[in-house]
Structures are given as structure tokens and as C-alpha cells.
Design an enzyme around this catalytic site. Structure first.
Site, short mmCIF file in Angstrom:
data_model
loop_
_atom_site.label_atom_id
_atom_site.label_comp_id
_atom_site.label_asym_id
_atom_site.label_seq_id
_atom_site.Cartn_x
_atom_site.Cartn_y
_atom_site.Cartn_z
NE ARG A 257 -14.62 -34.37 0.15
CZ ARG A 257 -13.76 -33.83 0.33
NH1 ARG A 257 -13.76 -32.76 1.60
NH2 ARG A 257 -12.34 -33.60 -0.38
CD GLU A 268 2.16 -32.47 11.99
OE1 GLU A 268 3.25 -31.65 12.13
OE2 GLU A 268 2.05 -33.25 10.74
CB CYS A 278 3.20 -21.28 0.38
SG CYS A 278 3.32 -22.79 -0.70
CG ASP A 525 6.45 -31.55 0.14
OD1 ASP A 525 5.63 -31.76 -1.38
OD2 ASP A 525 6.80 -30.29 0.88
CE1 TYR A 668 -9.71 -9.65 -27.52
CE2 TYR A 668 -11.93 -9.51 -29.32
CZ TYR A 668 -10.64 -8.72 -28.27
OH TYR A 668 -10.64 -7.60 -28.50
#
Length: 786
Positions: A257, A268, A278, A525, A668
């Protein structure tokens, strides 16, 4: 009358019949009995088969004439890319790996009928997927034979295969293998059409096959010329990204971009790109039906190789590992797992996003084939297949961290008996303090997950087709064992390249995410991160942090100087109907870092009490006594706890004090919050505690009190019958003001109510009346409750 005319005349009424049957089925399901509905569905299926046969007859007639209906120049590589993009989700839904191997950054131009060639390759690809069982693979490999000015296209599968005595007949019209006539639909014209189209393009096709091993179709075609793709043209910044699951795709997408001209390549080692790790437990349980869903964001696009190529103009190589880095020559060396081919790729900028690898304990027998790790989609597929094949009922999860707990939940929902073995005194040890973790542990127990803490495994051994786990002097029997013992940085590539590592083995980076080499970034990671509170490095393998690092690295590569400030380890998870979240330092971590830390646990409703679906949540906040700076927070409950922890994470990031947080102008409305939000209320309570306005005691501490301590419930008599700690006496709050308490002013009193809000009121009143040893039970009865 010829075949084409007959087919056209039959096609319209058959299509109309199918449409009418479909209308009956969709419009009359409730009124039609099951038997009639079954007959209608069978009729629709047969009508679809008739349509397929008619279409194939028309195509067979068309291509049998020997011509090329749309003869023109076209790019075979672009055609293959488009086809694989279409069939990737189809293969994935069936659990089949689809691999495309082609020359990089080239255009292969040939003269012919692109629609016909697409039809031929589509037929071969569909057959490969159709005749390959789940967990198999289909590959499409294109090789340029420059000397002959031809190319070789091989489409291989690991499917059922074809009998040797049938091979000579498979290109004949209407011929179908005896093995699959009855159970796999088809017309028997597909391969005949393929042969005609290939022949019309002056090509050849042959087949090799072994039963139960698979089939390979080899097509040889002439081409007219090869052109280099745009990405080979000079003057472009060459960015190589090693790792394509989380951080890698983010840096690639953001960089595209910012810089349309950059030459970006993702490499990969696994089959799948850009997926949510996850979600792996949900894929194992079946909640997520296919890896494709893990690769699809909210806009439903599939983030595969074809997506990055066609939408982002980013080259992606899967099933390929970066084996080495030549920092002087600025070249990475790769190897393709499927073909064994080795290549070199020059770079101007290299990004390491190699992720993490499982931390495997040194336990005898841990290499048993029925002991699995869960680190990627391939691992999840193996676990899923083993659960199904064994009909496993007793599964042991080793490790009670985030992934272990999520996996245990998924397995229980599948109907298995699950035991978590955790070596630490409580689960979620690196994330939560023991008082909060034990409560979450209790919730898991209620849902049928057995948890054994302090479980030091001596060895694994196999006996009677089962795994046995020895803990101390006790053997536990398992059908399946899954290791969730944490992860460590995947630093092997960095080590071989001589890059500097940090204290925890992660790649060391500066605030701009540069490594010790000014041309190499590291993100995700595989790196260590600075803790925003302490300023010290830590290791947090979290997707949220990886994504942020990917964006920041892209900014810096594009020349937009951006700093990565660090992380708080903000984490959240859903455990059945309980929401859990944490951020910042635990009490143990805060004290280890040198803070004079103080904490408090509060309990309250997540919205106005009169509003439907109001639920109790528990928050623990931790602050420094000297500066009153908020250091950390943890929470759980059936109510909305996640937004509270996110709010507190924001305040910690900006070094807010407890009073600063109260002054923050939060919104609130009764449907969402109370006027003073519980996150702010918790900070006020902790501030009051630090100032010495009242004292607190925890549920763990109350268990150690002697008989001389008086435990008093200030609930109403009605509430006390429900919310009563054994051994306590009941003096309602209104009676305390009117009648006082029957104890000496120097005796130790522990006050509680349902949430201890009333106990705080009573404590303040008694303290002003001269009582010197009064404590409020943190979180009230609801937090104490076992």
C-alpha cells in the site's frame, strides 16, 4: 441431425426440469414428506447429471472438429494461476493440499484457444481433486523445456490410482474405471475432451498411475516465447519476507500500500499463508470446517498465494524454506519441500518473520507418534485425523496455557474426556496471578475438564495400544497426548546468519525493528519485545503484537520512521461462557521488577442492574504504592470484561495513575456500563486501599485465620441465606449503624457482602468508631465462592 443439434435441443428442457424440481424442493419442504423430498432430490441430481452429459457432448463435438475456436496468444502461467485460485477453496474444503509450482516472474506465451486450454486443465484438476481422498494432495508443476521450445505441465495426485489394464482406455469416449463408476459421478467424456484439446494445440498427453498411490498426467505443449514479468525489471526495492503466517503477510500488505513499485516476495515453509493460528482448536473440533475459513477475514477473501499475486501483486512461495542468508552478498538460499529445488533470491531488505516453534520437554518417550504438537494447520490436520481414526476418548493436554486451555475446550465440545497436566501450581502461570487463575481453573472443572497441577511427568510409554503417562508413581492411560508446553522463538535462521539474540533467545531488534544487520528486520514471535511498563525485554508470542510489528516494519522499510514502543502482553480468551483477559504486570512480575506493588480484586455488574443480561465480572488491578501508576490488570466473568481490560491497557500504555484513570471521560448508558465504570471503580478502591482508608483480605488469606477472627456478613438476612461463608455471623448493614457490632474495638473483623460493596461501607463506619483491625473481603462472597 448431428450430435450438436440434438444436444442443444435436449439441453433446454432438461434445465427447465431441474429448475422446476428445485423450486418444488425449496418452496415445499415443510409440506412435503421426507420420502417425497428424497425422490425430488434424487431427480434434481439426475437432471444435473444429464446437463453435465449434454455439456460434455457439446464440448466433445466442438473440439473433435480439430480446430481452435478462439485462436490467439495467451499466457499459460496466468491461466494456471487463475485456475488454482478458483480450486484452492474446493480442495481445502475436502481436506486436500493443492500445490502450484511454476517459474517465478515469467510469462509463458503460446498460440491457441485459451478457453479450450482452460477447459482441459480444469478437467484434469477436477479429476485430481475428485479422485483423491481427504488428507491427500494435488500438485500442478510447470517446467519450461527451452531447448525444444516446449513446456511440460504435470498434474499429479495422491488418489486412488488407475489399474494398469485400464490406462490404455482412459482417453476413449465414455470410458470410466470400473472401480469408481458407481460411487463417483462423471460422464466418461472429460479425458477425451482433454486429449482433443491438447492435440489441437500440437501437444501430447500421457498418464502414469499406481493403484492406491496416485496418478500423474503429463502434457507437453509448444510455446512461442518467454517474457520476464514486471518484477524482474530493474530499479525496484527487493524485499524478501521469510515467514508467511501472521507478521509476514502484514508487512507485505502494508508495504504494498505504501510502495507500489517494491518487489515483494513472501517465502513460507508451510502450505498455508496468512491464517489465524488461534482458530486451530476450533478447526480440530469442527467449529471451523476448513483451513480456508482461517485464511478469510471479514470480507471473505481467501488469503492464499493467488490472492497475494492477483490482488496485492506480491509473489508468494509456499512449501519453501529459507535455509540460509548470505549477508555479504545479500542473498537468501531456499529449498522447496515438494520438488527439492534449491534457489537463491537477492534482497535489498530482508524481513525475518519465522515465528515460534514448540518447546518440547526432555521426557523419555516424548517422541511417540501419538504425541502431537499444535503449531500450525498441518499439525491440526494430523490431530484431527488421529482423533477420528482412533475414536479417541481420553485425551491428555500437556500444559495449561492459552493454547492448552482453548484446545481442551474444543476437545470437550467434541465429546472427549480431557485432562490438562500442568507442571506449575496453577494454570495460566505467566499470564495471571494465582488467585485469578484458580477461579478460571474451577470454571474449567465445572465444564468437565480435569486439571492436575504440579504434574511433573516422569516418562511416556506405550502399552496395550495405549499411551501411559507416569506422574510420580501413578500411571495415567491416554488415547492421545497433545503437547501445549509453550513455544520459543524460531531463531535458527538468525543464528546461522550470525544475528544478535536477546536474553530469551529471540532475535534482538531496536525500536525500528532492525536487527544487528541494518538490512534485516525481524518481527513477530521470533523476536523479543520491550515491556512498556518495565522497559525490559520479554517474550510474548501473540498475534496482536506480531501484526503491529508487521505494520511498523513496513512503515520503516518505506521510509516512514515509526517506533515500536513495546507491549503489555494484553491477552484475552473465551472459556465456554466465561470471558478472560489480562494486561501488564502480574503481582509476581511487578514485585520482581522492583515495584512496591499493591493490588485489589473487585466484583460488580458489567451494566445497570435493571438492564437485561447484566452479569457480574471480577477485576484485579495492580499499582505501584509510591507513584500510584497502574501496572497491570486481570479479569474474568460472564459479563463484558474484555473492554475493561482494553481500557486499562490503554491507560497503562500512557503511564496513567489510579486517579488519572478515574478522571478519564468514559461514556455511560445503562445498556453498557454503570455511571462510574467498574474499571474506574476498581482503581478508586485500590487508591483508597493504598491511602490507608481501609484494609482488605483475600479469600486465600481468610482460610488461614484462627478462631479469634470474626467473619461478619453485612448482607440482608435474605441475602445471607444464599451468600454465606461457613462460620460467619450475619449483621445486616442497616443494623450496624443502628446497633453497632458485639465485638471489642481491638478484635480482628473480616467483613463481606455479596460483592463487598456493603462491607466497604461498614468498614468505613466502624473505622471511624474506633475499630482498628477491620478488613474487607476482596471481591465479596462471589469471589470467595468455591
Amino acid at each position: 441431425m448431428d450430435i450438436q443439434t440434438i444436444s442443444h435441443r435436449i439441453q433446454s428442457p432438461v434445465a427447465e426440469i431441474r429448475s422446476l424440481l428445485q423450486t418444488i424442493k425449496e418452496g415445499s419442504t415443510e409440506e412435503t414428506n421426507k420420502k417425497a423430498l428424497y425422490i425430488i432430490e434424487r431427480a434434481i441430481s439426475r437432471a444435473e447429471e444429464a446437463e453435465e452429459l449434454i455439456t460434455d457432448l457439446l464440448n466433445y463435438e466442438l473440439y473433435s472438429e480439430g480446430g481452435l475456436p478462439q485462436k490467439r496468444e495467451f499466457d499459460l502461467i496466468a491461466l494456471l494461476n487463475d485456475l488454482v485460485s478458483q480450486y484452492f477453496p474446493v480442495a481445502s474444503e475436502k481436506g486436500i493440499s493443492l500445490y502450484l509450482g511454476m517459474p517465478r516472474n515469467l510469462r509463458l506465451l503460446m498460440i491457441g484457444d485459451p478457453r479450450g486450454m482452460e477447459h482441459a486443465i480444469r478437467n484434469l484438476l477436477e479429476n485430481g481433486i475428485k479422485y483423491t481422498p481427504p488428507q491427500g494432495s494435488v500438485s500442478i508443476v510447470l517446467t519450461i523445456l527451452e531447448e525444444d521450445k516446449k513446456c511440460r505441465l504435470q498434474i499429479s495426485d495422491t488418489g486412488y490410482g488407475i489399474k494398469k489394464d485400464e490406462l490404455e482406455n482412459i482417453f476413449k469416449p465414455f470410458y470410466r474405471s470400473i472401480l469408481h463408476k458407481s460411487n463417483i459421478p462423471g460422464t466418461g467424456l472429460g479425458l477425451s475432451i482433454v486429449k482433443q484439446i491438447v492435440t489441437n494445440h500440437d501437444g501430447t498427453i500421457n498418464v502414469e498411475s499406481e493403484e492406491k498411490e496416485g496418478t500423474t498426467f503429463t502434457v507437453i505443449l509448444p510455446y512461442i516465447r518467454v517474457l520476464k514479468g514486471e518484477m524482474e525489471r530493474g530499479g525496484r526495492k527487493r524485499v524478501i519476507i521469510a515467514g508467511g503466517v501472521t507478521a509476514g503477510p502484514k508487512v507485505a500488505a502494508r508495504l504494498r500500500r505504501l510502495d507500489e513499485d517494491a518487489d515483494i516476495t513472501i517465502i513460507e515453509k508451510g502450505e498455508f499463508l496468512s491464517y489465524s493460528g488461534c482458530g486451530l482448536p476450533d478447526f480440530i473440533s469442527g467449529k471451523v470446517s476448513s483451513p480456508v475459513e482461517l485464511m478469510s477475514p471479514s470480507d471473505a477473501t481467501i488469503r492464499n498465494i493467488q490472492f497475494f499475486s492477483s490482488i496485492k501483486n506480491i509473489t508468494s512461495l509456499n512449501n519453501t524454506i529459507v535455509e540460509g542468508i548470505d549477508r555479504e552478498e545479500k542473498v537468501v538460499k531456499t529449498r522447496n519441500f515438494k520438488t527439492g529445488a534449491r534457489s537463491k533470491f537477492p534482497y535489498d531488505v530482508l524481513v525475518l518473520a519465522t515465528g515460534a516453534v514448540p518447546r518440547i520437554p526432555d521426557i523419555p518417550g516424548i517422541d511417540d507418534p501419538e504425541i502431537y504438537t499444535l503449531n500450525n494447520i498441518e499439525d491440526a490436520r494430523r490431530i484431527k485425523a488421529s482423533l477420528s481414526a482412533q475414536n479417541a476418548k481420553d485425551v491428555f493436554v500437556i500444559g495449561g496455557g492459552l493454547i492448552g486451555i482453548s484446545l481442551a475446550q474444543a476437545l470437550v465440545e467434541m465429546g472427549t474426556r480431557v485432562t490438562i497436566l500442568e507442571i506449575e501450581p496453577f494454570i495460566l502461570k505467566t499470564l495471571m496471578d494465582g488467585d485469578i487463575a484458580v477461579k478460571i481453573q474451577n470454571e474449567l472443572n465445572k465444564k468437565g475438564i480435569k486439571i492436575v497441577t504440579g504434574a511433573e511427568i516422569v516418562k511416556f510409554q506405550r502399552a496395550d495400544n495405549h499411551l501411559r503417562i507416569l506422574i510420580r508413581d501413578t500411571y495415567l492411560q491416554a488415547d492421545l497426548v497433545i503437547l501445549c508446553t509453550g513455544v520459543k522463538p524460531n531463531n535458527s535462521l538468525a543464528v546461522r546468519a550470525g544475528l544478535e539474540l536477546g536474553e530469551y533467545g529471540g532475535i534482538k531488534v531496536n525500536k525500528y525493528l532492525l536487527t544487528s544487520d541494518e538490512n534485516i528486520y525481524a518481527i513477530g514471535d521470533c523476536t523479543e519485545k520491550v515491556n512498556i511498563v518495565t522497559g525490559k525485554t520479554e517474550y510474548w508470542p501473540l498475534g496482536s503484537i506480531s501484526i503491529k510489528m508487521g505494520r511498523i516494519a513496513a512503515d520503516n522499510i518505506a521510509g516512514r520512521k515509526t517506533e515500536f514502543k513495546g507491549s503489555l502482553g494484553t491477552t484475552m480468551l473465551k472459556i465456554f461462557d466465561i470471558n478472560v483477559a489480562r494486561t501488564g504486570l502480574t503481582m509476581e512480575a511487578a514485585r520482581s521488577a522492583g515495584y512496591r506493588a499493591e493490588s485489589v480484586v473487585v466484583c460488580g455488574l458489567d451494566r445497570a442492574h435493571y438492564y437485561p443480561n447484566a452479569e457480574y465480572i471480577f477485576l484485579k488491578v495492580i499499582a505501584d504504592r509510591e507513584t500510584r501508576r497502574l501496572l497491570g490488570a486481570q479479569g474474568y466473568g460472564r459479563g463484558e470484561v474484555i473492554s475493561r481490560i482494553d481500557t486499562l491497557a490503554t491507560e497503562i500504555t500512557h503511564s496513567s495513575t489510579l486517579e488519572d484513570i478515574f478522571k478519564t471521560d468514559l461514556g455511560y448508558a445503562p445498556a453498557f456500563k454503570t455511571p462510574i465504570d467498574i474499571a474506574q471503580a476498581a482503581c478508586l478502591v485500590l487508591n483508597n486501599k493504598i491511602e490507608g482508608l481501609f484494609q482488605t483480605i483475600t479469600p486465600q488469606e481468610i482460610e488461614q485465620e484462627g478462631e479469634e477472627t470474626h467473619v461478619v456478613s453485612v448482607c440482608s438476612h435474605k441475602e445471607h441465606s444464599t451468600y454465606s461463608i461457613p462460620g460467619s455471623i450475619n449483621i445486616p448493614l442497616e443494623n450496624i449503624r443502628r446497633e453497632g457490632v458485639p465485638f471489642d474495638k481491638n478484635e480482628k473483623l473480616i467483613l463481606y457482602s455479596k460483592t463487598s460493596a456493603g462491607a466497604y461501607e461498614a468498614s468505613m463506619y466502624l473505622s471511624r468508631r474506633g475499630y482498628t483491625d477491620v478488613y474487607v473481603l476482596e471481591g465479596g462472597y462471589l469471589f470467595w465462592e468455591k
